[in-house]
Design a protein around this motif. Structure first.
Motif, PDB file in Angstrom:
ATOM      1  N   LEU A 239       0.860  -1.182   0.000  1.00  0.00           N
ATOM      2  CA  LEU A 239       0.000   0.000   0.000  1.00  0.00           C
ATOM      3  C   LEU A 239       0.894   1.229   0.000  1.00  0.00           C
ATOM      4  CD1 LEU A 239      -2.564  -0.948   2.764  1.00  0.00           C
ATOM      5  CD2 LEU A 239      -3.135  -0.390   0.415  1.00  0.00           C
ATOM      6  N   ARG A 240       0.508   2.240  -0.752  1.00  0.00           N
ATOM      7  CA  ARG A 240       1.237   3.508  -0.695  1.00  0.00           C
ATOM      8  C   ARG A 240       0.906   4.196   0.621  1.00  0.00           C
ATOM      9  NH1 ARG A 240      -0.999   8.289  -3.989  1.00  0.00           N
ATOM     10  NH2 ARG A 240      -2.340   8.179  -2.176  1.00  0.00           N
ATOM     11  N   GLY A 241       1.825   5.024   1.092  1.00  0.00           N
ATOM     12  CA  GLY A 241       1.548   5.845   2.266  1.00  0.00           C
ATOM     13  C   GLY A 241       0.355   6.749   2.006  1.00  0.00           C
ATOM     14  N   VAL A 242      -0.124   7.424   3.025  1.00  0.00           N
ATOM     15  CA  VAL A 242      -1.328   8.244   2.928  1.00  0.00           C
ATOM     16  C   VAL A 242      -0.983   9.635   2.371  1.00  0.00           C
ATOM     17  CG1 VAL A 242      -3.198   9.311   4.251  1.00  0.00           C
ATOM     18  CG2 VAL A 242      -2.416   6.991   4.815  1.00  0.00           C
ATOM     19  N   VAL A 243      -1.798  10.065   1.418  1.00  0.00           N
ATOM     20  CA  VAL A 243      -1.691  11.408   0.848  1.00  0.00           C
ATOM     21  C   VAL A 243      -2.979  12.138   1.199  1.00  0.00           C
ATOM     22  CG1 VAL A 243      -1.532  12.752  -1.272  1.00  0.00           C
ATOM     23  CG2 VAL A 243      -0.176  10.670  -1.019  1.00  0.00           C
ATOM     24  N   ASN A 244      -2.842  13.315   1.774  1.00  0.00           N
ATOM     25  CA  ASN A 244      -4.001  14.131   2.120  1.00  0.00           C
ATOM     26  C   ASN A 244      -4.313  15.051   0.950  1.00  0.00           C
ATOM     27  OD1 ASN A 244      -4.101  12.993   4.673  1.00  0.00           O
ATOM     28  ND2 ASN A 244      -2.800  14.568   5.568  1.00  0.00           N
TER      29      ASN A 244
ATOM     30  N   THR B  50     -13.053  17.930  -0.195  1.00  0.00           N
ATOM     31  CA  THR B  50     -13.658  18.730   0.871  1.00  0.00           C
ATOM     32  C   THR B  50     -15.161  18.505   0.911  1.00  0.00           C
ATOM     33  OG1 THR B  50     -11.922  20.392   0.723  1.00  0.00           O
ATOM     34  CG2 THR B  50     -13.987  21.072   1.753  1.00  0.00           C
ATOM     35  N   LYS B  51     -15.806  18.536  -0.232  1.00  0.00           N
ATOM     36  CA  LYS B  51     -17.264  18.328  -0.285  1.00  0.00           C
ATOM     37  C   LYS B  51     -17.642  16.915   0.149  1.00  0.00           C
ATOM     38  CE  LYS B  51     -18.751  22.260  -1.976  1.00  0.00           C
ATOM     39  NZ  LYS B  51     -19.569  23.166  -1.208  1.00  0.00           N
ATOM     40  N   LEU B  52     -16.865  15.928  -0.270  1.00  0.00           N
ATOM     41  CA  LEU B  52     -17.192  14.532   0.028  1.00  0.00           C
ATOM     42  C   LEU B  52     -16.873  14.134   1.470  1.00  0.00           C
ATOM     43  CD1 LEU B  52     -15.988  12.999  -3.319  1.00  0.00           C
ATOM     44  CD2 LEU B  52     -18.325  12.913  -2.433  1.00  0.00           C
ATOM     45  N   ASN B  53     -15.849  14.755   2.060  1.00  0.00           N
ATOM     46  CA  ASN B  53     -15.380  14.338   3.382  1.00  0.00           C
ATOM     47  C   ASN B  53     -15.625  15.359   4.481  1.00  0.00           C
ATOM     48  OD1 ASN B  53     -13.977  11.792   2.565  1.00  0.00           O
ATOM     49  ND2 ASN B  53     -12.828  13.232   1.305  1.00  0.00           N
ATOM     50  N   GLY B  54     -16.028  16.556   4.121  1.00  0.00           N
ATOM     51  CA  GLY B  54     -16.186  17.602   5.120  1.00  0.00           C
ATOM     52  C   GLY B  54     -14.875  18.271   5.467  1.00  0.00           C
ATOM     53  N   ASN B  55     -13.792  17.805   4.879  1.00  0.00           N
ATOM     54  CA  ASN B  55     -12.448  18.332   5.055  1.00  0.00           C
ATOM     55  C   ASN B  55     -11.600  17.683   3.974  1.00  0.00           C
ATOM     56  OD1 ASN B  55     -10.252  19.660   6.101  1.00  0.00           O
ATOM     57  ND2 ASN B  55     -10.527  18.951   8.184  1.00  0.00           N
ATOM     58  N   PHE B  56     -10.323  17.509   4.198  1.00  0.00           N
ATOM     59  CA  PHE B  56      -9.483  16.866   3.183  1.00  0.00           C
ATOM     60  C   PHE B  56      -9.737  15.365   3.154  1.00  0.00           C
ATOM     61  CE2 PHE B  56      -6.915  17.122   7.048  1.00  0.00           C
ATOM     62  CZ  PHE B  56      -6.484  15.819   7.190  1.00  0.00           C
ATOM     63  N   GLY B  57      -9.329  14.729   2.039  1.00  0.00           N
ATOM     64  CA  GLY B  57      -9.434  13.281   1.916  1.00  0.00           C
ATOM     65  C   GLY B  57      -8.087  12.636   2.148  1.00  0.00           C
ATOM     66  N   ALA B  58      -8.043  11.632   3.000  1.00  0.00           N
ATOM     67  CA  ALA B  58      -6.803  10.882   3.284  1.00  0.00           C
ATOM     68  C   ALA B  58      -6.849   9.586   2.472  1.00  0.00           C
ATOM     69  CB  ALA B  58      -6.695  10.589   4.771  1.00  0.00           C
ATOM     70  N   HIS B  59      -5.906   9.446   1.519  1.00  0.00           N
ATOM     71  CA  HIS B  59      -5.954   8.338   0.570  1.00  0.00           C
ATOM     72  C   HIS B  59      -4.658   7.532   0.551  1.00  0.00           C
ATOM     73  CE1 HIS B  59      -9.461  10.238  -1.386  1.00  0.00           C
ATOM     74  NE2 HIS B  59      -8.828  11.358  -1.134  1.00  0.00           N
TER      75      HIS B  59
ATOM     76  N   ILE C 220       2.423  10.835   3.805  1.00  0.00           N
ATOM     77  CA  ILE C 220       3.640  11.170   3.049  1.00  0.00           C
ATOM     78  C   ILE C 220       3.532  12.474   2.270  1.00  0.00           C
ATOM     79  CG2 ILE C 220       4.365   8.763   2.883  1.00  0.00           C
ATOM     80  CD1 ILE C 220       3.325   8.813  -0.056  1.00  0.00           C
ATOM     81  N   GLY C 221       2.350  13.079   2.207  1.00  0.00           N
ATOM     82  CA  GLY C 221       2.249  14.322   1.461  1.00  0.00           C
ATOM     83  C   GLY C 221       0.860  14.928   1.489  1.00  0.00           C
ATOM     84  N   HIS C 222       0.816  16.170   1.029  1.00  0.00           N
ATOM     85  CA  HIS C 222      -0.425  16.932   0.885  1.00  0.00           C
ATOM     86  C   HIS C 222      -0.502  17.394  -0.562  1.00  0.00           C
ATOM     87  CE1 HIS C 222      -1.114  17.436   5.251  1.00  0.00           C
ATOM     88  NE2 HIS C 222       0.199  17.553   5.336  1.00  0.00           N
ATOM     89  N   ILE C 223      -1.669  17.177  -1.199  1.00  0.00           N
ATOM     90  CA  ILE C 223      -1.849  17.651  -2.568  1.00  0.00           C
ATOM     91  C   ILE C 223      -3.032  18.616  -2.647  1.00  0.00           C
ATOM     92  CG2 ILE C 223      -0.737  15.655  -3.625  1.00  0.00           C
ATOM     93  CD1 ILE C 223      -3.528  14.527  -4.242  1.00  0.00           C
ATOM     94  N   PHE C 224      -3.019  19.445  -3.687  1.00  0.00           N
ATOM     95  CA  PHE C 224      -4.037  20.468  -3.925  1.00  0.00           C
ATOM     96  C   PHE C 224      -4.205  21.397  -2.725  1.00  0.00           C
ATOM     97  CE2 PHE C 224      -4.948  17.159  -7.006  1.00  0.00           C
ATOM     98  CZ  PHE C 224      -5.055  17.911  -8.164  1.00  0.00           C
ATOM     99  N   VAL C 225      -3.068  21.763  -2.113  1.00  0.00           N
ATOM    100  CA  VAL C 225      -3.126  22.633  -0.933  1.00  0.00           C
ATOM    101  C   VAL C 225      -3.591  24.043  -1.299  1.00  0.00           C
ATOM    102  CG1 VAL C 225      -1.421  21.310   0.381  1.00  0.00           C
ATOM    103  CG2 VAL C 225      -0.654  23.216  -1.033  1.00  0.00           C
ATOM    104  N   GLU C 226      -3.455  24.426  -2.553  1.00  0.00           N
ATOM    105  CA  GLU C 226      -3.926  25.734  -2.990  1.00  0.00           C
ATOM    106  C   GLU C 226      -5.454  25.832  -2.901  1.00  0.00           C
ATOM    107  OE1 GLU C 226      -2.953  27.208  -7.081  1.00  0.00           O
ATOM    108  OE2 GLU C 226      -1.370  28.222  -5.965  1.00  0.00           O
ATOM    109  N   ASP C 227      -6.137  24.686  -2.908  1.00  0.00           N
ATOM    110  CA  ASP C 227      -7.599  24.653  -2.874  1.00  0.00           C
ATOM    111  C   ASP C 227      -8.171  24.400  -1.481  1.00  0.00           C
ATOM    112  OD1 ASP C 227      -7.457  24.854  -5.649  1.00  0.00           O
ATOM    113  OD2 ASP C 227      -7.702  22.700  -5.953  1.00  0.00           O
ATOM    114  N   LYS C 228      -7.333  24.228  -0.471  1.00  0.00           N
ATOM    115  CA  LYS C 228      -7.820  23.823   0.848  1.00  0.00           C
ATOM    116  C   LYS C 228      -8.774  24.855   1.446  1.00  0.00           C
ATOM    117  CE  LYS C 228      -4.766  25.497   4.404  1.00  0.00           C
ATOM    118  NZ  LYS C 228      -5.890  26.180   5.010  1.00  0.00           N
ATOM    119  N   SER C 229      -9.637  24.362   2.315  1.00  0.00           N
ATOM    120  CA  SER C 229     -10.590  25.231   2.999  1.00  0.00           C
ATOM    121  C   SER C 229      -9.861  26.200   3.924  1.00  0.00           C
ATOM    122  CB  SER C 229     -11.574  24.388   3.820  1.00  0.00           C
ATOM    123  OG  SER C 229     -12.377  23.622   2.978  1.00  0.00           O
TER     124      SER C 229
END
Length: 144
Positions: A26-31, A38-47, A110-119
């Motif tokens: 499994l790959r490490g978790v990416v937020n 945000t819409k689907l999870n109420g915040n960021f998605g951890a994948h 292991i990382g955060h993606i699309f941080v420019e779009d965060k709430s």
């Protein structure tokens, strides 16, 4: 066979109408901080992520798929509403909602993606690598 290749990780939804098993890595978790997550999870998605060929759905009573674009769909439980998967149908990997994995996962973020779009109601305060948009495959395990 190495320990990593023989490892089996299980997971499922809140009501157990959907269960799955993953053999191997499994790959490490990416937020993901995109507006969809945000819409689907109420915040960021951890994948996390795994090869599609290594994933077996062992119970699919509640599994449904929602097409979100021409190339992507989200898997969820229609019984309890739990998010489970993110599938780019053009890739050989399947994104797995990290919270749907049974504990202990032994995974690390292991990382955060699309941080420019965060709430605007939270801050990212860790020192983990951040990307304004996609990681473009620059995170370990992005392509397994």
């Amino acid at each position: 066979m190495t320990k990593e290749k023989s490892k089996v990780t299980s997971g499922g939804c809140f009501c157990a109408a959907v269960r799955y098993e993953i053999k191997g890595q499994l790959r490490g978790v990416v937020n993901c901080h995109c507006s969809q997550c945000t819409k689907l999870n109420g915040n960021f998605g951890a994948h996390s992520k795994a090869l599609k060929s290594n994933i077996t759905i062992t119970r699919d009573k509640g599994l449904s798929w929602y097409k979100i674009s021409d190339t992507a769909q989200r898997g969820f439980c229609r019984e309890c509403g739990s998010g489970l998967f993110w599938d780019n149908i053009e890739q050989n990997t399947l994104g797995i909602i990290a919270g749907s994995l049974d504990s202990p996962t032994n995974l690390k973020t292991i990382g955060h993606i699309f941080v420019e779009d965060k709430s605007d109601f939270y801050e990212i305060t860790d020192n983990i690598q951040q990307f304004k948009g996609s990681s473009e495959g620059k995170l370990e395990g992005d392509f397994l």
